[in-house]
Design a protein around this motif. Structure first.
Motif, PDB file in Angstrom:
ATOM      1  N   LEU A 130       0.837  -1.199   0.000  1.00 15.94           N
ATOM      2  CA  LEU A 130       0.000   0.000   0.000  1.00 15.94           C
ATOM      3  C   LEU A 130       0.873   1.250   0.000  1.00 15.94           C
ATOM      4  N   GLN A 131       1.938   1.222   0.792  1.00 12.05           N
ATOM      5  CA  GLN A 131       2.748   2.415   0.983  1.00 12.05           C
ATOM      6  C   GLN A 131       3.647   2.745  -0.186  1.00 12.05           C
ATOM      7  N   TYR A 132       4.362   1.725  -0.662  1.00 15.93           N
ATOM      8  CA  TYR A 132       5.439   2.018  -1.603  1.00 15.93           C
ATOM      9  C   TYR A 132       4.993   2.267  -3.033  1.00 15.93           C
ATOM     10  N   TYR A 133       3.734   1.981  -3.290  1.00  9.54           N
ATOM     11  CA  TYR A 133       3.262   2.241  -4.650  1.00  9.54           C
ATOM     12  C   TYR A 133       2.189   3.306  -4.549  1.00  9.54           C
ATOM     13  N   HIS A 134       2.638   4.555  -4.577  1.00 13.21           N
ATOM     14  CA  HIS A 134       1.745   5.656  -4.238  1.00 13.21           C
ATOM     15  C   HIS A 134       0.486   5.725  -5.069  1.00 13.21           C
ATOM     16  N   TYR A 135       0.626   5.397  -6.337  1.00 13.75           N
ATOM     17  CA  TYR A 135      -0.548   5.596  -7.188  1.00 13.75           C
ATOM     18  C   TYR A 135      -1.315   4.308  -7.390  1.00 13.75           C
ATOM     19  N   ASN A 136      -1.339   3.474  -6.373  1.00  9.79           N
ATOM     20  CA  ASN A 136      -2.143   2.268  -6.524  1.00  9.79           C
ATOM     21  C   ASN A 136      -3.596   2.572  -6.198  1.00  9.79           C
ATOM     22  N   PRO A 162      -3.203  -6.714  -6.938  1.00  7.57           N
ATOM     23  CA  PRO A 162      -3.180  -7.736  -7.991  1.00  7.57           C
ATOM     24  C   PRO A 162      -2.044  -7.504  -8.998  1.00  7.57           C
ATOM     25  N   LYS A 163      -1.521  -6.272  -9.017  1.00  2.83           N
ATOM     26  CA  LYS A 163      -0.463  -5.990  -9.997  1.00  2.83           C
ATOM     27  C   LYS A 163       0.907  -6.403  -9.477  1.00  2.83           C
ATOM     28  N   GLN A 164       0.942  -6.745  -8.181  1.00  2.00           N
ATOM     29  CA  GLN A 164       2.207  -7.150  -7.590  1.00  2.00           C
ATOM     30  C   GLN A 164       2.256  -8.664  -7.498  1.00  2.00           C
ATOM     31  N   ILE A 165       3.396  -9.150  -7.068  1.00  2.00           N
ATOM     32  CA  ILE A 165       3.566 -10.587  -6.878  1.00  2.00           C
ATOM     33  C   ILE A 165       2.587 -11.067  -5.792  1.00  2.00           C
ATOM     34  N   SER A 166       1.991 -12.239  -5.987  1.00  4.03           N
ATOM     35  CA  SER A 166       1.027 -12.745  -5.001  1.00  4.03           C
ATOM     36  C   SER A 166       1.770 -13.428  -3.866  1.00  4.03           C
ATOM     37  N   VAL A 167       1.088 -13.588  -2.741  1.00  2.00           N
ATOM     38  CA  VAL A 167       1.709 -14.239  -1.583  1.00  2.00           C
ATOM     39  C   VAL A 167       2.126 -15.663  -1.948  1.00  2.00           C
ATOM     40  N   SER A 168       1.209 -16.386  -2.613  1.00  2.80           N
ATOM     41  CA  SER A 168       1.500 -17.781  -2.937  1.00  2.80           C
ATOM     42  C   SER A 168       2.717 -17.899  -3.860  1.00  2.80           C
ATOM     43  N   HIS A 169       2.886 -16.919  -4.733  1.00  2.00           N
ATOM     44  CA  HIS A 169       4.024 -16.940  -5.641  1.00  2.00           C
ATOM     45  C   HIS A 169       5.303 -16.582  -4.896  1.00  2.00           C
ATOM     46  N   TYR A 170       5.179 -15.575  -4.032  1.00  2.00           N
ATOM     47  CA  TYR A 170       6.327 -15.067  -3.276  1.00  2.00           C
ATOM     48  C   TYR A 170       6.956 -16.170  -2.437  1.00  2.00           C
ATOM     49  N   LYS A 201      -7.508 -10.958  -2.858  1.00  2.00           N
ATOM     50  CA  LYS A 201      -7.000 -10.384  -4.093  1.00  2.00           C
ATOM     51  C   LYS A 201      -7.660  -9.039  -4.334  1.00  2.00           C
ATOM     52  N   ASN A 202      -6.855  -8.024  -4.607  1.00  2.00           N
ATOM     53  CA  ASN A 202      -7.375  -6.688  -4.872  1.00  2.00           C
ATOM     54  C   ASN A 202      -8.287  -6.193  -3.748  1.00  2.00           C
ATOM     55  N   ARG A 203      -7.812  -6.364  -2.530  1.00  2.00           N
ATOM     56  CA  ARG A 203      -8.584  -5.905  -1.376  1.00  2.00           C
ATOM     57  C   ARG A 203      -7.734  -5.029  -0.476  1.00  2.00           C
ATOM     58  N   ILE A 204      -8.425  -4.081   0.188  1.00  2.00           N
ATOM     59  CA  ILE A 204      -7.761  -3.317   1.244  1.00  2.00           C
ATOM     60  C   ILE A 204      -7.687  -4.237   2.444  1.00  2.00           C
ATOM     61  N   MET A 205      -6.498  -4.360   3.034  1.00  2.00           N
ATOM     62  CA  MET A 205      -6.297  -5.366   4.066  1.00  2.00           C
ATOM     63  C   MET A 205      -6.244  -4.748   5.467  1.00  2.00           C
ATOM     64  N   PHE A 206      -7.092  -5.304   6.345  1.00  2.00           N
ATOM     65  CA  PHE A 206      -7.091  -4.858   7.735  1.00  2.00           C
ATOM     66  C   PHE A 206      -6.549  -5.982   8.619  1.00  2.00           C
ATOM     67  N   PRO A 207      -5.347  -5.811   9.177  1.00  2.00           N
ATOM     68  CA  PRO A 207      -4.842  -6.861  10.059  1.00  2.00           C
ATOM     69  C   PRO A 207      -5.596  -6.841  11.392  1.00  2.00           C
ATOM     70  N   MET A 208      -5.884  -8.030  11.920  1.00  2.00           N
ATOM     71  CA  MET A 208      -6.517  -8.111  13.240  1.00  2.00           C
ATOM     72  C   MET A 208      -5.438  -8.559  14.201  1.00  2.00           C
ATOM     73  N   LYS A 209      -5.218  -7.751  15.230  1.00  2.00           N
ATOM     74  CA  LYS A 209      -4.131  -8.038  16.160  1.00  2.00           C
ATOM     75  C   LYS A 209      -4.674  -8.541  17.494  1.00  2.00           C
ATOM     76  N   ASN A 210      -3.901  -9.411  18.124  1.00  2.00           N
ATOM     77  CA  ASN A 210      -4.309  -9.881  19.456  1.00  2.00           C
ATOM     78  C   ASN A 210      -3.757  -8.940  20.519  1.00  2.00           C
ATOM     79  N   ARG A 211      -3.936  -9.304  21.785  1.00  2.00           N
ATOM     80  CA  ARG A 211      -3.559  -8.373  22.854  1.00  2.00           C
ATOM     81  C   ARG A 211      -2.059  -8.097  22.907  1.00  2.00           C
ATOM     82  N   ASN A 212      -1.265  -8.973  22.316  1.00  2.00           N
ATOM     83  CA  ASN A 212       0.176  -8.724  22.299  1.00  2.00           C
ATOM     84  C   ASN A 212       0.621  -7.957  21.062  1.00  2.00           C
TER      85      ASN A 212
END
Ligand SMILES: [Zn+2]
Length: 583
Positions: A130-136, A162-170, A201-212
């Motif tokens: 999200l950060q490094y590709y400003h015009y995404n 979707p324009k970047q390498i996918s997790v499964s590929h990485y 795929k092609n989604r804004i991602m919200f991480p869910m964090k635990n208490r730690n």
């Protein structure tokens, strides 16, 4: 699941129960113990005690008791492993790599640790995209909706570009990582192509964090019209949706006093409210569960639930109300806010600003108003049969409320609404309230010689030092129930000179004796401190006498059967009799 006892023992020895509990509830020192109003039952005078010496808590009101692990399990709704993780986080003692002795048994722990690691890596992966590709597309979308840089950082929002390498590929070269990612629900195995594909795929991602602060799951929102609009990680060993509240970690991180919590529907609501300075919003991500409400009421007495003003919003609010009823003790408050049509907190606060939004929250509908209004809409109480139907609906609900004052208030309100102002007339409709049963554990059946010894040594581990090596051998000859258990505890204590009650109990968590030991740990023996050693020694010699008594019995019965004993036996019996008479 089995975790090395040595490790658990280490975690316990580095944690102080008083310190940890006092971060959650107010503890008052009195003598050498600490007191508080019990967090597990509602009460006016404190009967919850925490002993620093024993590293143990006990409630004289409801009987709840245990060590810090039990407290975390019960209070924070954690699993056994999760409570160990909290202790590990606080003490800095890693729970995997230290103990090689139980490699197979540590499998789940290892798996959890590896999953945390990979989830955090994936979080960075999405966040950087999200950060490094400003015009995404995602950053353009977030900018358009008015999210600033700080809040995007705070919630570590990311993008599955979707324009970047996918997790499964990485990760395709590492079989181990692929399998972890599959278990974590980040990638999915497709049978038809024999390939891994990304879940998000092609989604804004919200991480869910635990208490730690560890990422345990993700939520993803689409950027186009794909359905579903929101997609969450599946449940894993790290993520139980019904126990999770989005935004809670970020609130706790701020270290502000939590006066109230605002329950909203989605990720964007929580994040926008935080951007506008409202740091008490959380989201249940779907239907709110009893567990989530329990968690909320552990942290605050005031819950405000925010819903759409339409029919579906009212329905959701009603479901939350019903689930909250059994949790409404007299010190708990529940409110509802119904937003104008087509608005959610995210859109509304942008229009009206923080202070106007907080005014709306301030004027939220109390639970009682919402309860009556909803049911009054469904019943015509002008006529007697309508009144009866109304009563049969509302009475069982009022009865579910544990708070006596709140129940009484609702009864009065009910009488008023029905035009029955005479208390005794209303009584005819109402069943009498049963008093909450307070139970104190009965310890009468546990006072045998062995249980006294076990109880004393569990409560005062140093007593074990009084038993010499020779005596230890002699103990083996005692033929009393639980002797083995006593010997085992003595051995554990002698090996760990600094051991406390809580640590001893932890050795026996999965053991059949665990409940009995917990009972003995809280057993009130009424023996004053300076007499404990003496009583212990006396009880111990009575136990040794039992060896003589059982030998005496054998010899006596032998004499009866055979008619007589040989010379040696006679001498033995005589000396036993003399010894026992001397005592
Ligand atoms: Zn209690």
């Amino acid at each position: 699941m089995y975790v090395s006892k040595t490790l658990i023992n280490q975690l316990l020895s580095k944690t102080d129960i008083v310190d940890l509990i006092s971060t959650k509830i107010y503890l008052k020192k009195s003598g050498k113990d600490y007191f508080a109003k019990c967090p597990f039952h509602y009460e006016n005078t404190p009967s919850f005690t925490v002993s620093s010496e024993k590293q143990f808590f006990y409630c004289f009101g409801c009987g709840e008791h245990g060590n810090i692990i039990d407290f975390l399990i019960k209070y924070d709704n954690l699993s056994f492993i999760e409570s160990l993780e909290v202790l590990s986080y606080k003490t800095g003692i890693k729970i995997v790599h230290q103990n090689q002795e139980n490699v197979a048994d540590n499998y789940e722990l290892k798996q959890r640790n590896s999953m945390y690691k990979i989830m955090n890596i994936i979080n960075i992966f999405y966040h950087k995209s999200l950060q490094y590709y400003h015009y995404n597309q995602a950053s353009i979308y977030l900018k358009k909706r008015g999210f600033n840089f700080d809040v995007i950082q705070e919630f570590s929002i990311g993008f599955s570009n979707p324009k970047q390498i996918s997790v499964s590929h990485y990760f395709k070269k590492s079989k181990e990582n692929l399998s972890l990612l599959e278990t974590s629900g980040i990638i999915i195995y497709k049978k038809n192509t024999a390939n891994f594909v990304d879940r998000f795929k092609n989604r804004i991602m919200f991480p869910m964090k635990n208490r730690n602060g560890d990422v345990i799951a993700f939520g993803g929102r689409v950027l186009n019209n794909t359905l579903p609009k929101y997609l969450n990680s599946p449940e894993t060993i790290l993520f139980k949706k019904s126990n999770y509240l989005y935004g809670l970690y970020e609130i706790k991180k701020k270290n502000l006093k939590i006066i109230k919590l605002l329950l909203v529907e989605g990720y964007f609501d929580v994040i926008t409210l935080a951007q506008y300075g409202i740091h008490y919003a959380i989201a249940s991500l779907g239907t709110t569960t009893s567990n989530q409400i329990k968690l909320i009421y552990r942290m605050t007495n005031t819950l405000v639930c925010c819903y759409d003003g339409d029919i579906s919003g009212k329905k959701l609010a009603w479901r939350t109300l019903i689930k909250s009823l059994p949790l409404l003790h007299d010190n708990k408050e529940l409110f509802f806010v119904f937003l104008p049509k087509m608005e959610d907190p995210d859109t509304l606060i942008r229009k009206i600003g923080k202070s106007n939004f907080e005014k709306i929250i301030h004027h939220a509908e109390p639970m009682s108003v919402f309860l009556f209004n909803t049911l009054l809409l469904q019943h015509n109480i002008i006529y007697p049969d309508g009144k009866i139907k109304f009563l049969t609906c509302i009475l069982p609900l009022i009865k579910r409320i544990p708070g006596q004052k709140l129940r009484l208030y609702l009864r009065k309100e009910l009488g008023y609404k029905l035009g029955i102002l005479e208390e005794h007339q209303l009584e005819k409709f109402l069943f009498s309230d049963k008093k909450n049963n307070i139970y104190i554990k009965n310890s009468q059946d546990i006072q045998t010689i062995m249980n006294t010894l076990i109880g004393l040594v569990v409560q005062n581990p140093k007593l074990s030092q009084l038993i010499s090596k020779n005596q230890e051998k002699k103990l083996n000859q005692i033929n009393l129930k639980n002797t083995d258990l006593f010997i085992k505890i003595v051995k554990i204590c002698k090996k760990n000179i600094q051991i406390n009650t809580a640590q001893i109990l932890e050795y026996f968590r999965d053991n059949i004796y665990y409940c009995q030991l917990k009972q003995l740990a809280t057993w009130n023996h009424m023996i004053s401190k300076n007499m404990i050693e003496l009583i212990f020694n006396e009880t111990l010699s009575s136990a040794y006498n039992m060896i003589l008594v059982s030998r005496q019995n054998i010899l006596i019965s032998r004499a009866r059967i055979k008619g007589d004993l040989n010379k040696l036996e006679r001498q033995e019996l005589w000396s036993i009799n003399k010894k026992l008479a001397r005592k």
